[in-house]
Motif scaffolding. Structure first.
Motif, PDB file in Angstrom:
ATOM      1  N   ALA A   1       6.411  -6.285  -6.839  1.00  0.00           N
ATOM      2  CA  ALA A   1       6.046  -6.344  -8.486  1.00  0.00           C
ATOM      3  C   ALA A   1       4.886  -5.966  -8.727  1.00  0.00           C
ATOM      4  N   ASP A   2       3.855  -6.585  -7.633  1.00  0.00           N
ATOM      5  CA  ASP A   2       2.462  -6.362  -7.910  1.00  0.00           C
ATOM      6  C   ASP A   2       2.274  -4.705  -8.057  1.00  0.00           C
ATOM      7  N   VAL A   3       2.589  -3.924  -7.189  1.00  0.00           N
ATOM      8  CA  VAL A   3       2.250  -2.378  -7.136  1.00  0.00           C
ATOM      9  C   VAL A   3       3.068  -1.806  -8.210  1.00  0.00           C
ATOM     10  N   ARG A   4       4.169  -2.324  -8.753  1.00  0.00           N
ATOM     11  CA  ARG A   4       4.758  -1.730  -9.704  1.00  0.00           C
ATOM     12  C   ARG A   4       3.944  -1.658 -10.980  1.00  0.00           C
ATOM     13  N   ARG A   5       3.509  -2.907 -11.347  1.00  0.00           N
ATOM     14  CA  ARG A   5       2.499  -3.189 -12.492  1.00  0.00           C
ATOM     15  C   ARG A   5       1.119  -2.323 -12.169  1.00  0.00           C
ATOM     16  N   LEU A   6       0.534  -2.174 -11.168  1.00  0.00           N
ATOM     17  CA  LEU A   6      -0.476  -1.450 -10.825  1.00  0.00           C
ATOM     18  C   LEU A   6      -0.463  -0.136 -11.072  1.00  0.00           C
ATOM     19  N   SER A   7       0.837   0.557 -10.583  1.00  0.00           N
ATOM     20  CA  SER A   7       0.980   1.900 -10.867  1.00  0.00           C
ATOM     21  C   SER A   7       1.039   2.333 -12.253  1.00  0.00           C
ATOM     22  N   GLU A   8       1.814   1.393 -13.047  1.00  0.00           N
ATOM     23  CA  GLU A   8       1.952   1.556 -14.299  1.00  0.00           C
ATOM     24  C   GLU A   8       0.433   1.631 -14.984  1.00  0.00           C
ATOM     25  N   ALA A   9      -0.312   0.736 -14.850  1.00  0.00           N
ATOM     26  CA  ALA A   9      -1.548   0.685 -15.130  1.00  0.00           C
ATOM     27  C   ALA A   9      -2.364   1.908 -14.895  1.00  0.00           C
ATOM     28  N   LEU A  10      -2.338   2.278 -13.774  1.00  0.00           N
ATOM     29  CA  LEU A  10      -3.223   3.333 -13.267  1.00  0.00           C
ATOM     30  C   LEU A  10      -2.726   4.557 -13.845  1.00  0.00           C
ATOM     31  N   ALA A  11      -1.357   4.705 -14.157  1.00  0.00           N
ATOM     32  CA  ALA A  11      -0.833   6.003 -14.810  1.00  0.00           C
ATOM     33  C   ALA A  11      -1.587   6.138 -16.147  1.00  0.00           C
TER      34      ALA A  11
ATOM     35  N   GLY B   1      15.887  -4.829   6.705  1.00  0.00           N
ATOM     36  CA  GLY B   1      14.623  -5.512   7.222  1.00  0.00           C
ATOM     37  C   GLY B   1      13.323  -4.771   6.569  1.00  0.00           C
ATOM     38  N   GLN B   2      12.202  -5.587   6.399  1.00  0.00           N
ATOM     39  CA  GLN B   2      11.104  -5.029   5.970  1.00  0.00           C
ATOM     40  C   GLN B   2      10.497  -3.798   6.640  1.00  0.00           C
ATOM     41  N   GLN B   3      10.628  -3.894   7.840  1.00  0.00           N
ATOM     42  CA  GLN B   3      10.177  -2.462   8.813  1.00  0.00           C
ATOM     43  C   GLN B   3      10.972  -1.676   8.478  1.00  0.00           C
ATOM     44  N   GLU B   4      12.325  -1.666   7.966  1.00  0.00           N
ATOM     45  CA  GLU B   4      13.037  -0.535   7.242  1.00  0.00           C
ATOM     46  C   GLU B   4      12.596   0.202   6.370  1.00  0.00           C
ATOM     47  N   VAL B   5      12.091  -0.672   5.155  1.00  0.00           N
ATOM     48  CA  VAL B   5      11.445  -0.379   3.909  1.00  0.00           C
ATOM     49  C   VAL B   5      10.248   0.561   4.344  1.00  0.00           C
ATOM     50  N   VAL B   6       9.354  -0.136   5.262  1.00  0.00           N
ATOM     51  CA  VAL B   6       8.136   0.590   5.610  1.00  0.00           C
ATOM     52  C   VAL B   6       8.506   1.889   6.334  1.00  0.00           C
ATOM     53  N   LYS B   7       9.362   2.095   7.151  1.00  0.00           N
ATOM     54  CA  LYS B   7       9.729   3.282   7.727  1.00  0.00           C
ATOM     55  C   LYS B   7      10.030   4.382   6.649  1.00  0.00           C
ATOM     56  N   ASP B   8      10.925   3.980   5.770  1.00  0.00           N
ATOM     57  CA  ASP B   8      11.543   4.954   4.623  1.00  0.00           C
ATOM     58  C   ASP B   8      10.162   5.227   3.589  1.00  0.00           C
ATOM     59  N   LEU B   9       9.340   4.523   3.539  1.00  0.00           N
ATOM     60  CA  LEU B   9       8.321   4.691   2.791  1.00  0.00           C
ATOM     61  C   LEU B   9       7.289   5.569   3.552  1.00  0.00           C
ATOM     62  N   ILE B  10       6.889   5.442   4.940  1.00  0.00           N
ATOM     63  CA  ILE B  10       6.219   6.468   5.445  1.00  0.00           C
ATOM     64  C   ILE B  10       6.847   7.762   5.662  1.00  0.00           C
TER      65      ILE B  10
ATOM     66  N   GLY C   1       0.790  -1.381   0.055  1.00  0.00           N
ATOM     67  CA  GLY C   1      -0.033   0.209   0.150  1.00  0.00           C
ATOM     68  C   GLY C   1       0.897   1.351   0.079  1.00  0.00           C
ATOM     69  N   LEU C   2       1.714   1.194   0.785  1.00  0.00           N
ATOM     70  CA  LEU C   2       2.638   2.720   0.890  1.00  0.00           C
ATOM     71  C   LEU C   2       3.477   2.697  -0.385  1.00  0.00           C
ATOM     72  N   LEU C   3       3.987   1.700  -0.885  1.00  0.00           N
ATOM     73  CA  LEU C   3       5.037   1.820  -2.110  1.00  0.00           C
ATOM     74  C   LEU C   3       3.728   2.398  -3.315  1.00  0.00           C
ATOM     75  N   LEU C   4       2.658   1.865  -3.304  1.00  0.00           N
ATOM     76  CA  LEU C   4       1.872   2.100  -4.219  1.00  0.00           C
ATOM     77  C   LEU C   4       1.659   3.632  -4.315  1.00  0.00           C
ATOM     78  N   SER C   5       1.173   4.053  -2.949  1.00  0.00           N
ATOM     79  CA  SER C   5       0.816   5.459  -2.865  1.00  0.00           C
ATOM     80  C   SER C   5       2.165   6.416  -3.118  1.00  0.00           C
TER      81      SER C   5
END
Ligand code: FAD
Ligand code: DHB
Length: 397
Positions: free
Chosen positions: A305-315, A101-110, A14-18
């Protein structure tokens, strides 16, 4: 309230998609039922494929990652008390994996979303979807005691396996594929430097173990356990004893370093896919649509990979009204999802102890390990899947 894309869930998907939508000039609102502190400290995955790292870097999220993450060029498979290195980079034209760590990716995204003025609502309650097969789907939710309705053009269901989005799709639309395994993983974090320069996956008669790392001072380690294992039964001493036993080498050349354990948890292993990953204006991404057993280290990478594809489709959709990419979203994602499902199931089957295996199945498993660690062709198959197959191979068609 109105936005272009209503996103349910502030996990990596969700965060990366946003974030990706913002770079395309598309507005979104993220609704999350947990607190910011909770999602920033939830300990989960740690292995990023090179393609994941490249995407994060290219979209401005690479600063801390490149300062703090650890780049690995190989891994070890250990069985019968002997280690065998898989030269991930040598077998894949120099590709690498990155430990962060995944939680580091999440912190960076937020931090990136809030820094750019993004709208993330934490601690929302009673999220409900409506109008999914209309042009104006909406999300109702309660925040600070008040009920709101968020109208959008598209809803992204990024709310993980236990979320509400997949369940909002009417009966009969989705086909689900499901497999549970007769074991789980007990995972710990310990304040100690790594005992090995690379990850060590061990097949031992008492069960699988995995040595991973988070930083030069913190290690992540896993033990195969019962799927419903009571963590209360596992003292620190018992965990270390079991890790020592399972990782020991026959010639005694390996020493497992111990340190204070500051996090313990048990996770079940499961394979799960729903098809299609969309219904009307609702698009599922990440664990909301599929789960893989952790042995292949793929869950987080698949969500990306999912949200990369979804963001391209939404663009494309918001730019020109063209719905082709959106309509093809599920098919494109599922090609990668099934490749990764097979790889994760295969790694799981090869590395774990199965209590119901007879002598024949044990010999077949041993032979597979011997083959993967002695044949360049077999090792290459492991390596190219582990570092992540290129988009062109997986999503075309
Ligand atoms: P999630 O990270 O689950 O994010 C979904 C978000 O939605 C969460 O923040 C959740 O709180 C929120 N949410 C849920 N319901 C609602 C609702 N009704 N309303 C609003 N928000 C909601 N993968 C590996 O590769 N290696 C591992 O070691 C590993 N360990 C794991 C351990 C555990 C316990 C779990 C559950 C998963 C693990 N995974 C691992 C998988 C990996 O972490 C996931 O694939 C990854 O988190 C997927 O990201 P996501 O954003 O799709 O889902
Ligand atoms: C880690 C998790 C995995 O599932 C895996 O296969 C390798 C490493 C980790 O948490 O570091």
């Amino acid at each position: 309230m109105r936005t272009q894309v209503g996103i349910v869930g502030a996990g990596p998907a969700g965060l990366l998609l946003s974030h990706l939508l913002d770079l395309e000039g598309i507005e979104s609102v993220v609704l999350e039922d947990r607190s910011r502190e909770y999602v920033e400290n939830r300990v989960r995955a740690g292995v990023l494929e090179q393609g994941t790292v490249e995407l994060l870097t290219d979209t401005g999220l690479g600063d801390r990652l490149h300062r703090e993450a650890l780049v690995h060029r190989g891994l070890e498979l250990r069985f019968d008390g002997e280690g065998h290195r898989i030269d991930l980079s040598g077998l894949t034209d120099g590709r690498t994996i990155t430990i962060y760590g995944q939680q580091e990716v999440v912190k960076d995204l937020i931090a990136a979303r809030l820094g750019a003025g993004g709208d993330i609502r934490f601690e929302v309650e009673d999220v409900a979807l409506d109008g999914l097969t209309t042009d104006v789907p909406s999300i109702a939710f309660t925040h600070d005691g008040e009920r709101h309705t968020l109208e959008c053009a598209v809803v992204a269901g990024c709310d993980g396996f236990h979320g509400i989005c997949r369940k909002a799709i009417p009966d009969g639309v989705l086909t689900a594929y499901d497999r549970t395994y007769p074991f789980g993983w007990l995972g710990i974090l310990a304040r100690v430097g790594p005992s090995s320069d690379e990850l060590v996956y061990t097949n031992h008669e008492r069960g699988f173990s995995l040595l991973s790392v988070r930083s030069p001072e913190v290690c992540r380690m896993y033990l195969q356990c019962e799927p419903d294992e009571d963590i209360g039964e596992w003292s620190d001493d018992r965990i270390w004893d079991e890790l020592h036993t399972r990782t020991a080498t026959r010639n005694g050349d390996f020493t497992l370093k111990e340190g204070p354990i500051f996090e313990k948890g048990v996770a079940a292993l499961r394979s799960f896919v729903v098809e299609p990953m969309q219904h009307g204006r609702l698009f599922l991404a990440g664990d909301a649509a599929h789960i893989v057993p952790a042995t292949g280290a793929k869950g987080l990478n698949l969500a990306v990979a999912d949200v990369r594809r979804l963001s391209e489709a939404l663009a494309r959709f918001f730019g020109s009204g063209d719905t082709d990419l959106l309509e093809g979203y599920s098919d494109a994602c599922l090609r990668r999802v099934w490749r990764v499902q097979h790889f994760s199931w295969w790694m799981t089957s090869m590395m774990h102890r199965f209590d119901d295996h007879d002598d024949f199945q044990r010999q077949v498993q041993r032979s597979e390990l011997a083959y993967v660690t002695s044949s360049r062709a077999a090792a290459t198959a492991l390596a190219e899947n582990y570092v992540g197959l290129p988009i062109a191979t997986l999503e075309a068609g």
